[in-house]
Structures are given as structure tokens and as C-alpha cells.
Design a protein around this motif. Structure first.
Motif, PDB file in Angstrom:
ATOM      1  N   ALA A  43       0.819  -1.212   0.000  1.00  0.00           N
ATOM      2  CA  ALA A  43       0.000   0.000   0.000  1.00  0.00           C
ATOM      3  C   ALA A  43       0.855   1.265   0.000  1.00  0.00           C
ATOM      4  CB  ALA A  43      -0.918   0.004   1.217  1.00  0.00           C
ATOM      5  N   GLY A  44       2.160   1.113  -0.073  1.00  0.00           N
ATOM      6  CA  GLY A  44       3.031   2.280  -0.153  1.00  0.00           C
ATOM      7  C   GLY A  44       3.772   2.595   1.119  1.00  0.00           C
ATOM      8  N   GLY A  45       3.681   1.748   2.118  1.00  0.00           N
ATOM      9  CA  GLY A  45       4.363   2.007   3.378  1.00  0.00           C
ATOM     10  C   GLY A  45       5.833   1.633   3.308  1.00  0.00           C
ATOM     11  N   PRO A  46       6.643   2.201   4.185  1.00  0.00           N
ATOM     12  CA  PRO A  46       8.062   1.840   4.215  1.00  0.00           C
ATOM     13  C   PRO A  46       8.254   0.442   4.792  1.00  0.00           C
ATOM     14  CG  PRO A  46       7.548   3.336   6.002  1.00  0.00           C
ATOM     15  CD  PRO A  46       6.304   3.208   5.167  1.00  0.00           C
ATOM     16  N   GLU A  47       9.426  -0.135   4.539  1.00  0.00           N
ATOM     17  CA  GLU A  47       9.718  -1.450   5.100  1.00  0.00           C
ATOM     18  C   GLU A  47       9.686  -1.360   6.619  1.00  0.00           C
ATOM     19  OE1 GLU A  47      11.748   0.063   2.945  1.00  0.00           O
ATOM     20  OE2 GLU A  47      11.508  -1.119   1.124  1.00  0.00           O
ATOM     21  N   ALA A  48       9.299  -2.434   7.237  1.00  0.00           N
ATOM     22  CA  ALA A  48       9.297  -2.568   8.697  1.00  0.00           C
ATOM     23  C   ALA A  48       8.425  -1.524   9.381  1.00  0.00           C
ATOM     24  CB  ALA A  48      10.729  -2.504   9.229  1.00  0.00           C
ATOM     25  N   TYR A  49       7.281  -1.204   8.807  1.00  0.00           N
ATOM     26  CA  TYR A  49       6.389  -0.226   9.403  1.00  0.00           C
ATOM     27  C   TYR A  49       5.082  -0.857   9.851  1.00  0.00           C
ATOM     28  CZ  TYR A  49       4.102   4.279  10.092  1.00  0.00           C
ATOM     29  OH  TYR A  49       3.485   5.356  10.640  1.00  0.00           O
ATOM     30  N   GLY A  50       4.931  -2.138   9.675  1.00  0.00           N
ATOM     31  CA  GLY A  50       3.661  -2.801   9.935  1.00  0.00           C
ATOM     32  C   GLY A  50       3.101  -2.593  11.314  1.00  0.00           C
ATOM     33  N   PHE A  51       3.927  -2.744  12.325  1.00  0.00           N
ATOM     34  CA  PHE A  51       3.434  -2.594  13.690  1.00  0.00           C
ATOM     35  C   PHE A  51       4.560  -2.010  14.520  1.00  0.00           C
ATOM     36  CE2 PHE A  51       2.627  -3.994  17.999  1.00  0.00           C
ATOM     37  CZ  PHE A  51       1.342  -3.564  18.148  1.00  0.00           C
ATOM     38  N   CYS A  52       4.565  -0.708  14.656  1.00  0.00           N
ATOM     39  CA  CYS A  52       5.620  -0.047  15.416  1.00  0.00           C
ATOM     40  C   CYS A  52       4.987   1.090  16.195  1.00  0.00           C
ATOM     41  CB  CYS A  52       6.710   0.476  14.484  1.00  0.00           C
ATOM     42  SG  CYS A  52       8.037   1.289  15.372  1.00  0.00           S
ATOM     43  N   VAL A  53       4.792   0.880  17.481  1.00  0.00           N
ATOM     44  CA  VAL A  53       4.147   1.898  18.300  1.00  0.00           C
ATOM     45  C   VAL A  53       5.000   3.155  18.354  1.00  0.00           C
ATOM     46  CG1 VAL A  53       3.312   2.421  20.613  1.00  0.00           C
ATOM     47  CG2 VAL A  53       2.854   0.206  19.614  1.00  0.00           C
ATOM     48  N   ALA A  54       6.327   3.000  18.376  1.00  0.00           N
ATOM     49  CA  ALA A  54       7.201   4.179  18.415  1.00  0.00           C
ATOM     50  C   ALA A  54       7.042   5.002  17.139  1.00  0.00           C
ATOM     51  CB  ALA A  54       8.655   3.751  18.606  1.00  0.00           C
ATOM     52  N   CYS A  55       7.109   4.361  16.007  1.00  0.00           N
ATOM     53  CA  CYS A  55       7.006   5.096  14.732  1.00  0.00           C
ATOM     54  C   CYS A  55       5.603   5.655  14.516  1.00  0.00           C
ATOM     55  CB  CYS A  55       7.381   4.182  13.572  1.00  0.00           C
ATOM     56  SG  CYS A  55       9.073   3.580  13.659  1.00  0.00           S
ATOM     57  N   HIS A  56       4.588   4.886  14.882  1.00  0.00           N
ATOM     58  CA  HIS A  56       3.227   5.376  14.697  1.00  0.00           C
ATOM     59  C   HIS A  56       2.939   6.553  15.620  1.00  0.00           C
ATOM     60  CE1 HIS A  56       1.546   1.541  12.626  1.00  0.00           C
ATOM     61  NE2 HIS A  56       2.730   1.866  12.180  1.00  0.00           N
ATOM     62  N   THR A  57       3.440   6.492  16.841  1.00  0.00           N
ATOM     63  CA  THR A  57       3.262   7.621  17.757  1.00  0.00           C
ATOM     64  C   THR A  57       3.989   8.850  17.232  1.00  0.00           C
ATOM     65  OG1 THR A  57       3.083   6.082  19.598  1.00  0.00           O
ATOM     66  CG2 THR A  57       3.525   8.378  20.148  1.00  0.00           C
ATOM     67  N   ARG A  58       5.201   8.647  16.717  1.00  0.00           N
ATOM     68  CA  ARG A  58       5.942   9.756  16.119  1.00  0.00           C
ATOM     69  C   ARG A  58       5.137  10.382  14.985  1.00  0.00           C
ATOM     70  NH1 ARG A  58       9.945   7.467  12.461  1.00  0.00           N
ATOM     71  NH2 ARG A  58       8.040   7.301  11.284  1.00  0.00           N
ATOM     72  N   ASP A  59       4.546   9.543  14.131  1.00  0.00           N
ATOM     73  CA  ASP A  59       3.764  10.073  13.015  1.00  0.00           C
ATOM     74  C   ASP A  59       2.522  10.824  13.491  1.00  0.00           C
ATOM     75  OD1 ASP A  59       5.592   9.157  11.208  1.00  0.00           O
ATOM     76  OD2 ASP A  59       4.412   7.427  10.563  1.00  0.00           O
ATOM     77  N   VAL A  60       1.850  10.301  14.513  1.00  0.00           N
ATOM     78  CA  VAL A  60       0.666  10.992  15.047  1.00  0.00           C
ATOM     79  C   VAL A  60       1.064  12.366  15.580  1.00  0.00           C
ATOM     80  CG1 VAL A  60      -1.041  10.955  16.902  1.00  0.00           C
ATOM     81  CG2 VAL A  60      -0.646   8.917  15.553  1.00  0.00           C
ATOM     82  N   VAL A  61       2.144  12.405  16.363  1.00  0.00           N
ATOM     83  CA  VAL A  61       2.598  13.681  16.927  1.00  0.00           C
ATOM     84  C   VAL A  61       3.040  14.633  15.813  1.00  0.00           C
ATOM     85  CG1 VAL A  61       4.370  14.761  18.371  1.00  0.00           C
ATOM     86  CG2 VAL A  61       3.189  12.709  19.159  1.00  0.00           C
ATOM     87  N   ASN A  62       3.823  14.133  14.863  1.00  0.00           N
ATOM     88  CA  ASN A  62       4.301  14.993  13.783  1.00  0.00           C
ATOM     89  C   ASN A  62       3.159  15.537  12.937  1.00  0.00           C
ATOM     90  OD1 ASN A  62       6.882  14.568  14.662  1.00  0.00           O
ATOM     91  ND2 ASN A  62       7.530  13.344  12.916  1.00  0.00           N
ATOM     92  N   ILE A  63       2.175  14.718  12.649  1.00  0.00           N
ATOM     93  CA  ILE A  63       1.034  15.176  11.845  1.00  0.00           C
ATOM     94  C   ILE A  63       0.222  16.211  12.622  1.00  0.00           C
ATOM     95  CG2 ILE A  63      -1.171  14.436  10.850  1.00  0.00           C
ATOM     96  CD1 ILE A  63       0.305  11.804  10.071  1.00  0.00           C
ATOM     97  N   ALA A  64       0.044  15.991  13.926  1.00  0.00           N
ATOM     98  CA  ALA A  64      -0.693  16.964  14.742  1.00  0.00           C
ATOM     99  C   ALA A  64       0.047  18.292  14.805  1.00  0.00           C
ATOM    100  CB  ALA A  64      -0.919  16.408  16.148  1.00  0.00           C
ATOM    101  N   VAL A  65       1.378  18.239  15.005  1.00  0.00           N
ATOM    102  CA  VAL A  65       2.169  19.474  15.048  1.00  0.00           C
ATOM    103  C   VAL A  65       2.136  20.163  13.687  1.00  0.00           C
ATOM    104  CG1 VAL A  65       4.518  20.395  15.315  1.00  0.00           C
ATOM    105  CG2 VAL A  65       3.632  18.739  16.959  1.00  0.00           C
ATOM    106  N   ASN A  66       2.208  19.406  12.610  1.00  0.00           N
ATOM    107  CA  ASN A  66       2.127  19.995  11.269  1.00  0.00           C
ATOM    108  C   ASN A  66       0.802  20.711  11.063  1.00  0.00           C
ATOM    109  OD1 ASN A  66       4.656  19.019  10.615  1.00  0.00           O
ATOM    110  ND2 ASN A  66       3.893  17.281   9.434  1.00  0.00           N
ATOM    111  N   ASP A  67      -0.285  20.102  11.527  1.00  0.00           N
ATOM    112  CA  ASP A  67      -1.599  20.720  11.358  1.00  0.00           C
ATOM    113  C   ASP A  67      -1.756  21.971  12.206  1.00  0.00           C
ATOM    114  OD1 ASP A  67      -2.315  18.790   9.553  1.00  0.00           O
ATOM    115  OD2 ASP A  67      -3.502  17.608  10.978  1.00  0.00           O
ATOM    116  N   VAL A  68      -1.250  21.929  13.441  1.00  0.00           N
ATOM    117  CA  VAL A  68      -1.435  23.054  14.355  1.00  0.00           C
ATOM    118  C   VAL A  68      -0.453  24.181  14.054  1.00  0.00           C
ATOM    119  CG1 VAL A  68      -1.265  23.756  16.779  1.00  0.00           C
ATOM    120  CG2 VAL A  68      -2.418  21.635  16.178  1.00  0.00           C
TER     121      VAL A  68
END
Length: 177
Positions: A43-68
């Protein structure tokens, strides 16, 4: 006269027996994680991204900061819609809560404010070091497979940290008993 043993009703199924064995549960989780990984990479995801709480949390925080704040912090392309990382983090929390409730292991702990601060600081440090090393142990295991030396050092550090944590927890439990 031969005694006959009463036949026991075996109400547990084979699947129930397998679900109680950690080896089979681990194998099933590994197979499911590999399938999710294949789907996410396709689906276009990077390797080793299937289940990573650290990376997913980073993305949630980064997307929220980008929006705000209107910044351009990095996030994996598959996380741009912010549905996948949010569902992963929330799913882990809900799953852990339901599992603890199902096995009667959920209990609240009352302690001092310092204890809560140490716990929060440990969580923050865990996330910082997880992101510094490139993600969670699952992702580091995949990176070791690719020949990444930094990931190998990270795996060794995790093993060392777990062993030290077990030693400290054992000493604390012995002291309380």
C-alpha cells in the motif's frame, strides 16, 4: 470386576489448547504481523512499518504538530491520512486493557507523585531511545536482517536493558516480601 473410569467431558477445543501455549500464540502473531507487513508495503508504506508503536506515535505527533503549527515534520507516506498510526496506538491501548481485564490482572496502583513522574519519564525516555535506534524491536529485527549494525547494537541494548530491568524488579520484589 474392572472399574470403568467416567469419561471426562473435554469441552476445550484444540484451538483453545493452542491459544494457551505461548509458542503457538507467538507463531500466529508473527504470521499475522508478516501478512500485515506485506499489505502495508504493497500500500506504499516503508519497510518494517507494519506494527511499530514508536514510529506510529511519532507520526501521530508529527502530523498533529504539522496541522497546528504549520511545520513540515516528517511522517511516513502511508500515515499522511493519520488513520493507521492512530488506530495502531489506540488498538494497543484498548487491547492491553481488555486483556488485563479478561485475565484479572488490571488493578490501579496508588503511589507517590514521584513514582508517577519516574514512570512518565521512563516512557518518554523509552520513546526517545526507540526513535533514536530506528523504531521498535520488531523493526530492528527486520533491519538486522538487512545487515544494519546500528539495529544489532539496539537489539543487544534492549536485551541488556531487559536483563537489568528483571534484576531490579526482582530485587524490589524481594525487598517488599
Amino acid at each position: 470386576m474392572a472399574e470403568t473410569m467416567p469419561k471426562q467431558n473435554d469441552s476445550s477445543s484444540c484451538l483453545d489448547t493452542l491459544a494457551r501455549n505461548p509458542l503457538y500464540v507467538g507463531i500466529a502473531i508473527g504470521i499475522l504481523a508478516a501478512l500485515v507487513q506485506v499489505l502495508l508495503i504493497s500500500a506504499g508504506g516503508p519497510e518494517a512499518y507494519g506494527f511499530c508503536v514508536a514510529c506510529h506515535t511519532r507520526d501521530v505527533v508529527n502530523i498533529a504538530v504539522n496541522d497546528v503549527a504549520g511545520t513540515k515534520l516528517a511522517a511516513a507516506p502511508i500515515s499522511q491520512n493519520a488513520i493507521l498510526p492512530v488506530l495502531t496506538v489506540v488498538g494497543v491501548l484498548i487491547g492491553a486493557f481488555l486483556s488485563a481485564k479478561a485475565y484479572a490482572e488490571f488493578r490501579t496502583k496508588t503511589s507517590s507523585a514521584v513514582s508517577y513522574l519516574w514512570y512518565a519519564a521512563g516512557g518518554v525516555l523509552f520513546m526517545i531511545f526507540a526513535l533514536f535506534m530506528g523504531g521498535c524491536p520488531y523493526r530492528m529485527g527486520l533491519r538486522v536482517g538487512y545487515g544494519d549494525v546500528v539495529a544489532l547494537i539496539g537489539i543487544i541494548a534492549i536485551i541488556g536493558g531487559v536483563l537489568i530491568g528483571i534484576k531490579v524488579a526482582t530485587k524490589l520484589m524481594e525487598r517488599e516480601a
